[in-house]
Design an enzyme around this catalytic site. Structure first.
Site, PDB file in Angstrom:
ATOM      1  N   ASP A 168     -61.123 -87.308 -44.529  1.00 33.26           N
ATOM      2  CA  ASP A 168     -62.294 -88.176 -44.431  1.00 33.26           C
ATOM      3  C   ASP A 168     -62.309 -89.255 -45.500  1.00 33.26           C
ATOM      4  OD1 ASP A 168     -62.734 -86.417 -46.525  1.00 33.26           O
ATOM      5  OD2 ASP A 168     -64.381 -85.363 -45.565  1.00 33.26           O
TER       6      ASP A 168
ATOM      7  N   ASN B 116     -73.395 -76.560 -47.142  1.00 34.64           N
ATOM      8  CA  ASN B 116     -74.088 -76.498 -45.849  1.00 34.64           C
ATOM      9  C   ASN B 116     -73.145 -76.060 -44.720  1.00 34.64           C
ATOM     10  OD1 ASN B 116     -72.470 -78.715 -45.532  1.00 34.64           O
ATOM     11  ND2 ASN B 116     -74.120 -80.162 -45.045  1.00 34.64           N
TER      12      ASN B 116
ATOM     13  N   HIS C  88     -70.245 -77.543 -43.974  1.00 39.59           N
ATOM     14  CA  HIS C  88     -69.433 -78.607 -43.357  1.00 39.59           C
ATOM     15  C   HIS C  88     -67.951 -78.441 -43.687  1.00 39.59           C
ATOM     16  CE1 HIS C  88     -69.957 -81.760 -46.868  1.00 39.59           C
ATOM     17  NE2 HIS C  88     -69.001 -80.918 -47.119  1.00 39.59           N
TER      18      HIS C  88
ATOM     19  N   GLU D 162     -70.990 -82.477 -40.365  1.00 40.55           N
ATOM     20  CA  GLU D 162     -72.235 -81.896 -40.844  1.00 40.55           C
ATOM     21  C   GLU D 162     -72.868 -81.011 -39.769  1.00 40.55           C
ATOM     22  OE1 GLU D 162     -72.435 -82.298 -43.875  1.00 40.55           O
ATOM     23  OE2 GLU D 162     -73.018 -84.285 -44.560  1.00 40.55           O
TER      24      GLU D 162
HETATM   25  P1  PGA Z   1     -66.287 -79.298 -53.184  1.00 43.01           P
HETATM   26  O1  PGA Z   1     -66.648 -79.893 -51.777  1.00 43.01           O
HETATM   27  O2  PGA Z   1     -64.850 -78.895 -53.109  1.00 43.01           O
HETATM   28  O3  PGA Z   1     -66.500 -80.441 -54.142  1.00 43.01           O
HETATM   29  O4  PGA Z   1     -67.174 -78.136 -53.415  1.00 43.01           O
HETATM   30  C1  PGA Z   1     -66.296 -79.189 -50.626  1.00 43.01           C
HETATM   31  C2  PGA Z   1     -66.782 -79.920 -49.418  1.00 43.01           C
HETATM   32  O5  PGA Z   1     -67.853 -80.547 -49.481  1.00 43.01           O
HETATM   33  O6  PGA Z   1     -66.104 -79.859 -48.386  1.00 43.01           O
END
Ligand code: PGA
Length: 238
Positions: free
Chosen positions: A63, A132, A134, A139
């Site tokens: 992404d 969350n 994702h 999302e």
């Molecule tokens: P993080 O993010 O590795 O910074 O915890 C993970 C994500 O949002 O996919």
């Protein structure tokens, strides 16, 4: 979903690095699916130290924020260059990150999906997981798009990512992300999670039904997923 629980973040990163090394050893022209965020940083440090040969490797990232070009320090292109690509012998021409700087983001997303189709496979996809649930920037929602697409970021994601920006207002509100369909086409998927803050979402992922409201749960449809999590992230599992 196979689960491996490691002592700590370092061991999680080392184990994931070994899995990447295995793919590089087994596949002539490996295609790696890569992720950003705090979680894979240790993995990238390990890969940078291991003196592996990435000269034949192609990488595709999950992404990118819309509105940031690749020179912006918070763009995911910049992150990948800094954390990994500048330290290994990969040809940058073979590293792909969705382009969030184009006027027509919808077209950028379609072009990225076409690129994935042309590559034909992802041998190993690395994923983190958001608080969350994702994966990439898919999302939680009542329905999810399968191919690469433009998404509006959830407020909780914007808040979680604000730590990297000077102020929350600077966090882009939209992104281009590979869809769950693009992700599920990978031959093997590794999900990484570390720390107490991820314990609750990891418990939901393991215990709850598959639902688009928990995008990572869709990985349960994939036959070859390895969850590598440290003890803190596993602390709520039965
Ligand atoms: P993080 O993010 O590795 O910074 O915890 C993970 C994500 O949002 O996919």
């Amino acid at each position: 979903m196979e689960i491996k629980i490691t002592k700590d973040y370092q061991e999680m990163s080392e184990l994931a690095a070994k899995e990447v090394a295995k793919v590089l050893a087994e596949v002539k022209q490996p295609v790696l699916g890569l992720a950003t965020g705090s979680t894979p940083v240790g993995l990238y440090e390990e890969l940078s130290k291991m003196e592996l040969d990435f000269s034949k490797t192609v990488s595709v990232n999950l992404d990118e924020y819309i509105g940031l070009d690749g020179n912006h320090p918070q763009s995911y292109r910049y992150f990948m260059n800094e954390k990994l690509f500048n330290h290994i012998n990969i040809d940058k021409k073979n590293t792909y990150v969705p382009d969030g700087s184009l006027a027509d983001s919808q077209k950028a997303a379609r072009d990225y999906e076409e690129l994935l189709s042309k590559l034909g496979r992802i041998d190993l996809q690395i994923l983190g997981i958001g608080n969350n649930g994702h994966i990439g920037f898919n999302e939680p929602d009542r329905a999810l798009s399968l191919p690469t697409h433009v998404v509006k970021l959830e407020e909780s994601t914007i808040e979680a990512n604000a730590r990297f920006f000077d102020s929350i207002d600077e966090v882009p509100k939209e992104a281009i992300t590979m869809g769950v369909g693009s992700i599920l086409k990978a031959k093997k998927i590794i999900v990484l999670a570390s720390g107490k803050a991820k314990a609750s979402i990891i418990k939901s992922l393991v215990d709850e039904y598959v639902s688009t409201e928990l995008p990572a749960s869709l990985l349960k449809f994939h036959p070859n997923v390895l969850l590598i999590i440290d003890q803190a992230a596993a602390s709520l599992l039965d």
